[in-house]
Design an enzyme around this catalytic site. Structure first.
Site, PDB file in Angstrom:
ATOM      1  N   VAL A   7       0.855  -1.335   0.005  1.00  0.00           N
ATOM      2  CA  VAL A   7       0.071  -0.030   0.105  1.00  0.00           C
ATOM      3  C   VAL A   7       0.820   1.189  -0.060  1.00  0.00           C
ATOM      4  O   VAL A   7       1.657   1.475   0.913  1.00  0.00           O
ATOM      5  CB  VAL A   7      -1.063   0.070   1.112  1.00  0.00           C
ATOM      6  CG1 VAL A   7      -1.676   1.240   1.101  1.00  0.00           C
ATOM      7  CG2 VAL A   7      -1.766  -1.232   1.379  1.00  0.00           C
ATOM      8  N   GLY A   8       0.947   1.952  -1.159  1.00  0.00           N
ATOM      9  CA  GLY A   8       1.785   3.220  -1.321  1.00  0.00           C
ATOM     10  C   GLY A   8       0.823   4.254  -1.188  1.00  0.00           C
ATOM     11  O   GLY A   8      -0.525   4.182  -0.956  1.00  0.00           O
ATOM     12  N   ASN A   9       1.397   5.648  -1.134  1.00  0.00           N
ATOM     13  CA  ASN A   9       0.662   6.642  -0.898  1.00  0.00           C
ATOM     14  C   ASN A   9      -0.144   6.944  -2.207  1.00  0.00           C
ATOM     15  O   ASN A   9      -1.494   7.716  -1.995  1.00  0.00           O
ATOM     16  CB  ASN A   9       1.567   7.983  -1.021  1.00  0.00           C
ATOM     17  CG  ASN A   9       2.258   7.902   0.578  1.00  0.00           C
ATOM     18  OD1 ASN A   9       1.495   8.005   1.532  1.00  0.00           O
ATOM     19  ND2 ASN A   9       3.421   8.046   0.484  1.00  0.00           N
TER      20      ASN A   9
ATOM     21  N   ASP B 174       7.472  -0.029   2.732  1.00  0.00           N
ATOM     22  CA  ASP B 174       7.548  -0.198   1.288  1.00  0.00           C
ATOM     23  C   ASP B 174       8.614  -0.358   0.735  1.00  0.00           C
ATOM     24  O   ASP B 174       9.395  -0.967   0.000  1.00  0.00           O
ATOM     25  CB  ASP B 174       6.491   0.745   0.460  1.00  0.00           C
ATOM     26  CG  ASP B 174       7.028   2.224   0.625  1.00  0.00           C
ATOM     27  OD1 ASP B 174       7.537   2.712   1.685  1.00  0.00           O
ATOM     28  OD2 ASP B 174       6.178   2.938  -0.075  1.00  0.00           O
TER      29      ASP B 174
ATOM     30  N   THR C 256       5.518   7.883  -6.347  1.00  0.00           N
ATOM     31  CA  THR C 256       4.997   9.335  -6.171  1.00  0.00           C
ATOM     32  C   THR C 256       6.323  10.037  -5.714  1.00  0.00           C
ATOM     33  O   THR C 256       6.232  11.327  -5.937  1.00  0.00           O
ATOM     34  CB  THR C 256       4.127   9.253  -4.791  1.00  0.00           C
ATOM     35  OG1 THR C 256       2.964   8.180  -5.058  1.00  0.00           O
ATOM     36  CG2 THR C 256       3.643  10.606  -4.275  1.00  0.00           C
TER      37      THR C 256
END
Length: 256
Positions: free
Chosen positions: A7-9, A111, A134
């Protein structure tokens, strides 16, 4: 069967691994939305699995790396409610596969360390890993398999959005270099400045990293935009889009 979730930004990556298989069977990228509920997540995941003819009941283990704490509870409930599996959350400063030698290990994103572990498992060390997401993150991994630290720069899409939003007449552009560095119109000028600008950034930072590390470390790129830069960049040795998922798989196996 293992489900790995990163789960990234901006994006969330999901990947399936079969028992004894080192490669991802199927993967997806979806937009990270911090306000999603457990039911929304569970429904979305099961729909993705159904379109790939993957039986959700075959999932035996789930491991998650998350940098969006607001989603953690919803993810845990979704995994239990829809798949009957209590997920394991990967914490960078609590894992034992790679020593984190930064000043404050507890601040390092899960991450990034998952990416570093995945890269080291596949390529060995020393390594320089570049994640184009990002943010553009440069990671240094020592010959002793230590996470030494990073350099963080604005990501490609963030840079484009900032430029376009502050310059009324500049259009959105495709992320590809026109060829020549000297642009002859607005589109080619933007493409040249953005793509070759990030290529130059990559080459300069890799040179500095290698000097500080004292070794001609191999360079591996990952992230959704890695291939955009890599095809114009002489210092990137390989591109691997699933490094974080490989790292989560390695963590899962080490924890068994």
């Amino acid at each position: 069967m293992l489900l790995a979730i990163d789960v990234g930004n901006t994006e969330t990556k999901l990947g399936f691994f079969a028992d004894g298989d080192d490669e991802v069977i199927k993967s997806w990228r979806i937009t990270t939305e911090a306000r999603r509920t457990a039911d929304e997540l569970g429904t979305l995941f099961t729909q993705l699995f159904a379109t790939a003819s993957i039986d959700a009941s075959a999932i035996e283990n789930i491991v998650i790396a998350s940098v969006v704490p607001r989603l953690d509870s919803a993810l845990e409930v979704a995994c239990e409610r829809y798949f009957g599996v209590l997920p394991t959350f990967f914490k960078a400063h609590k894992q034992s596969l790679m020593a984190v030698r930064t000043a404050r290990p507890e601040e390092v994103g899960a991450d990034l360390v998952a990416v570093a572990i995945g890269a080291q498992q596949r390529y060995g060390s020393p390594l320089i890993i570049i994640s184009y997401g990002t943010a553009t993150v440069f990671m240094a991994i020592s010959a002793q398999n230590e996470y030494l630290g990073v350099a963080i720069a604005p990501g490609i899409n963030i840079s484009i959005d900032a430029l376009v939003s502050r310059t009324a007449k500049l259009p959105q552009i495709a992320l590809e270099a026109a060829g020549d560095a000297i642009g002859r119109d607005t589109i080619s000028a933007l493409q040249s400045g953005i793509i070759y600008g990030f290529v130059g950034q990559t080459e300069a930072l890799v040179e500095r990293f290698r000097k500080e590390m004292g070794v001609d470390a191999r360079v591996v790129a990952t992230g959704g935009l890695a291939s955009v830069v890599a095809k114009h960049c002489s210092v990137i040795d390989d591109v691997s889009p699933h490094l974080s998922l490989f790292g989560l798989r390695a963590f899962h196996h080490a924890s068994r």
